[in-house]
Design a protein around this motif. Structure first.
Motif, mmCIF file in Angstrom:
data_model
loop_
_atom_site.group_PDB
_atom_site.id
_atom_site.type_symbol
_atom_site.label_atom_id
_atom_site.label_comp_id
_atom_site.label_asym_id
_atom_site.label_seq_id
_atom_site.Cartn_x
_atom_site.Cartn_y
_atom_site.Cartn_z
ATOM 1 N N ALA A 95 -8.115 -7.743 -5.758
ATOM 2 C CA ALA A 95 -6.721 -7.927 -5.595
ATOM 3 C C ALA A 95 -6.085 -6.339 -5.622
ATOM 4 N N ALA A 96 -6.145 -5.793 -6.723
ATOM 5 C CA ALA A 96 -5.596 -4.455 -6.771
ATOM 6 C C ALA A 96 -6.165 -3.496 -5.698
ATOM 7 N N ALA A 97 -7.553 -3.399 -5.385
ATOM 8 C CA ALA A 97 -7.784 -2.741 -4.508
ATOM 9 C C ALA A 97 -7.180 -2.744 -2.943
ATOM 10 N N LEU A 98 -6.847 -4.112 -2.752
ATOM 11 C CA LEU A 98 -6.251 -4.376 -1.403
ATOM 12 C C LEU A 98 -4.861 -4.669 -1.564
ATOM 13 N N GLY A 99 -4.125 -4.345 -2.464
ATOM 14 C CA GLY A 99 -2.743 -4.435 -2.529
ATOM 15 C C GLY A 99 -2.190 -5.523 -2.521
ATOM 16 N N LEU A 132 0.843 -1.078 0.117
ATOM 17 C CA LEU A 132 0.237 -0.010 -0.044
ATOM 18 C C LEU A 132 1.048 1.242 0.019
ATOM 19 N N PRO A 133 0.303 2.499 -0.391
ATOM 20 C CA PRO A 133 -1.091 2.874 -0.793
ATOM 21 C C PRO A 133 -1.446 1.920 -2.236
ATOM 22 N N ALA A 134 -2.618 1.801 -2.259
ATOM 23 C CA ALA A 134 -3.199 1.297 -3.898
ATOM 24 C C ALA A 134 -4.397 2.327 -3.987
ATOM 25 N N THR A 135 -4.296 3.004 -5.254
ATOM 26 C CA THR A 135 -5.182 3.650 -5.956
ATOM 27 C C THR A 135 -5.684 3.052 -7.131
ATOM 28 N N VAL A 136 -7.100 2.952 -6.994
ATOM 29 C CA VAL A 136 -8.051 2.297 -8.315
ATOM 30 C C VAL A 136 -9.074 2.921 -8.494
ATOM 31 N N ARG A 137 -9.572 2.862 -9.641
ATOM 32 C CA ARG A 137 -10.908 3.465 -10.121
ATOM 33 C C ARG A 137 -11.960 2.540 -9.834
ATOM 34 N N GLN A 189 -15.968 1.458 -9.520
ATOM 35 C CA GLN A 189 -17.119 1.242 -10.601
ATOM 36 C C GLN A 189 -17.663 2.674 -10.849
ATOM 37 N N ASP A 190 -17.891 3.421 -10.070
ATOM 38 C CA ASP A 190 -18.969 4.677 -9.956
ATOM 39 C C ASP A 190 -17.915 5.707 -10.410
ATOM 40 N N GLY A 191 -16.725 5.360 -10.890
ATOM 41 C CA GLY A 191 -15.822 6.461 -11.661
ATOM 42 C C GLY A 191 -15.207 7.321 -10.635
ATOM 43 N N THR A 192 -14.896 6.846 -9.568
ATOM 44 C CA THR A 192 -14.135 7.658 -8.337
ATOM 45 C C THR A 192 -12.832 7.085 -8.117
ATOM 46 N N ASP A 193 -11.836 7.800 -8.126
ATOM 47 C CA ASP A 193 -10.771 7.255 -7.802
ATOM 48 C C ASP A 193 -10.341 7.269 -6.128
ATOM 49 N N VAL A 194 -10.183 6.050 -5.876
ATOM 50 C CA VAL A 194 -10.031 5.681 -4.221
ATOM 51 C C VAL A 194 -8.750 5.220 -4.018
ATOM 52 N N THR A 195 -8.086 5.854 -3.155
ATOM 53 C CA THR A 195 -6.769 5.383 -2.382
ATOM 54 C C THR A 195 -7.128 4.785 -1.162
ATOM 55 N N ILE A 196 -6.576 3.450 -1.108
ATOM 56 C CA ILE A 196 -6.692 2.526 0.208
ATOM 57 C C ILE A 196 -5.179 2.681 0.836
ATOM 58 N N THR A 197 -5.370 2.797 2.139
ATOM 59 C CA THR A 197 -3.643 3.112 2.858
ATOM 60 C C THR A 197 -3.582 1.834 4.038
ATOM 61 N N ASP A 198 -4.955 1.231 4.071
ATOM 62 C CA ASP A 198 -4.978 0.480 5.239
ATOM 63 C C ASP A 198 -5.908 -0.566 5.216
ATOM 64 N N THR A 199 -5.536 -1.877 4.973
ATOM 65 C CA THR A 199 -6.458 -3.321 4.752
ATOM 66 C C THR A 199 -6.725 -4.038 5.978
ATOM 67 N N SER A 200 -6.422 -3.229 7.076
ATOM 68 C CA SER A 200 -6.575 -4.161 8.212
ATOM 69 C C SER A 200 -7.885 -4.706 8.596
ATOM 70 N N ARG A 201 -8.865 -3.902 8.410
ATOM 71 C CA ARG A 201 -10.251 -3.975 8.751
ATOM 72 C C ARG A 201 -11.154 -3.902 7.436
ATOM 73 N N ILE A 202 -11.539 -5.033 6.902
ATOM 74 C CA ILE A 202 -12.310 -4.858 5.742
ATOM 75 C C ILE A 202 -13.506 -5.363 5.872
ATOM 76 N N VAL A 203 -14.453 -4.593 5.150
ATOM 77 C CA VAL A 203 -16.153 -4.872 5.335
ATOM 78 C C VAL A 203 -16.225 -4.998 3.752
ATOM 79 N N ALA A 204 -16.932 -6.118 3.578
ATOM 80 C CA ALA A 204 -17.278 -6.432 2.128
ATOM 81 C C ALA A 204 -18.626 -6.877 1.842
ATOM 82 N N ALA A 205 -19.630 -6.358 1.084
ATOM 83 C CA ALA A 205 -20.733 -6.596 0.887
ATOM 84 C C ALA A 205 -21.409 -6.418 -0.632
ATOM 85 N N ASP A 206 -22.140 -7.423 -1.050
ATOM 86 C CA ASP A 206 -22.662 -7.356 -2.266
ATOM 87 C C ASP A 206 -23.788 -8.491 -2.175
#
Length: 326
Positions: free
Chosen positions: A170-174, A48-53, A55-72
């Motif tokens: 995988a890209a978003a989580l580094g 990290l950090p990992a910056t990804v685009r 799906q809603d078009g926003t560039d998001v930078t992730i600096t910490d993956t120690s506490r992940i919430v995932a929902a779909d």
């Protein structure tokens, strides 16, 4: 070094060139050796950090993956996080992510597929993975306003989308290296399962029915995800073949009779929600179809059937076995 070894044994299905729909009758439940995805590594380390685009078009930078919430809607993202070797960092999931390994992880959708802002914030997430199949949208906006990186992923669930979805998470989580290995392993398992699908001159016609009690009864058409899975097991999506143009439409006797499926494919909980096979037989039009006359139903756990995640190869193998070898 990443291990590509799978703990699953492959399912062998004998080819039957002379197979016909009339050869199989009754209900068959397709099962996996385990609902838990197999981690590609025991414990992954994020770069990290990992910056990804998003799906809603926003560039998001992730600096910490120690506490992940995932929902779909189908639990795909939580399955992928776990399979990438980050299961120990998953602190929140939704109802659809229902495999045993994360059974004790807090559920952030206490009311079906409705996200709870309070439930998520209480978990102090450092990143929230989601898509447009779950909401309301105001929750994701509130999380972003609170400074939490929110990454939206492609909500489409198809066989072709399995690999790209793994890569994106995988890209978003580094962990791109683990993502590449997981994608290759998953594709290898899908290819192996496809080779074992029985060959037959006339493809079986299968209709996917989405049921949630008598009030919600839908038949799938093109783009539902079910059509992609049905094709993967060497069959034809009955809804699409009958001329449906939408992903899901309400079941009518006319729609079912026009589809003329040889078999029904359903989620196990959905089938049970209408009283099993007896309840299914009461839906108008079912009795007039070849599947209804033969009482031919294939069901599979809700948490894996349409998830198109890292277990996809095993889902295809299990469905092929259930469909063609009662």
């Amino acid at each position: 070094m990443l291990s590509l070894t799978s703990c699953y044994s492959s399912t062998t299905v004998t080819t039957h060139e002379d197979y016909t729909a009339e050869d199989l009758t009754g209900r068959t439940t397709a099962t996996l050796p385990t609902l838990d995805p197999q981690p590609i590594v025991a414990k992954a380390t994020s770069t990290l950090p990992a910056t990804v685009r998003s799906q809603d078009g926003t560039d998001v930078t992730i600096t910490d993956t120690s506490r992940i919430v995932a929902a779909d809607r189908y639990g795909t993202l939580a399955q992928t996080v776990y399979a990438l070797g980050l299961g120990d960092r998953l602190v929140g999931r939704n109802t659809a992510a229902a495999f045993p390994a994360i059974d004790k992880v807090p559920n952030v959708t206490p009311a079906g597929n409705t996200l709870s802002t309070e439930a998520i914030l209480d978990l102090r997430p450092t990143v929230f993975l989601t898509d447009s199949t779950i909401g309301p949208d105001a929750v994701q906006k509130q999380l972003r306003d609170a400074g939490i990186p929110v990454v939206f992923f492609d909500p489409t669930r198809t066989m072709e989308g399995v690999g790209p979805q793994i890569d994106a998470v995988a890209a978003a989580l580094g962990v791109p290296e683990q993502g590449k290995a997981l994608r290759e392993r998953t594709q290898s398992e899908i290819d192996a399962a496809a080779k074992d699908v029985p060959a037959h001159e006339t493809p079986l016609k299968i209709a996917f029915l989405y049921l949630r009690g008598p009030a919600i009864t839908m038949i799938a058409g093109p783009g539902s995800g079910a059509d992609s899975l049905i094709k993967a097991v060497g069959a034809e999506d009955a809804g699409t073949a009958s001329g449906l143009t939408q992903q899901f439409v309400p079941i009518t006797s006319e729609a079912l009779i026009a589809a003329a499926p040889d078999a029904f494919l359903m989620m196990t909980d959905g089938l049970e929600s209408i009283g099993g096979e007896d309840g299914l037989a009461k839906i108008p039009g079912v009795a007039q179809t070849p599947a209804g006359k033969n009482k031919r139903v294939i069901d599979m756990a809700d948490s894996v059937l349409l998830s198109f995640g890292p277990n996809t190869g095993h889902v295809v193998a299990a469905l092929a076995k259930a469909i063609y070898h009662q």
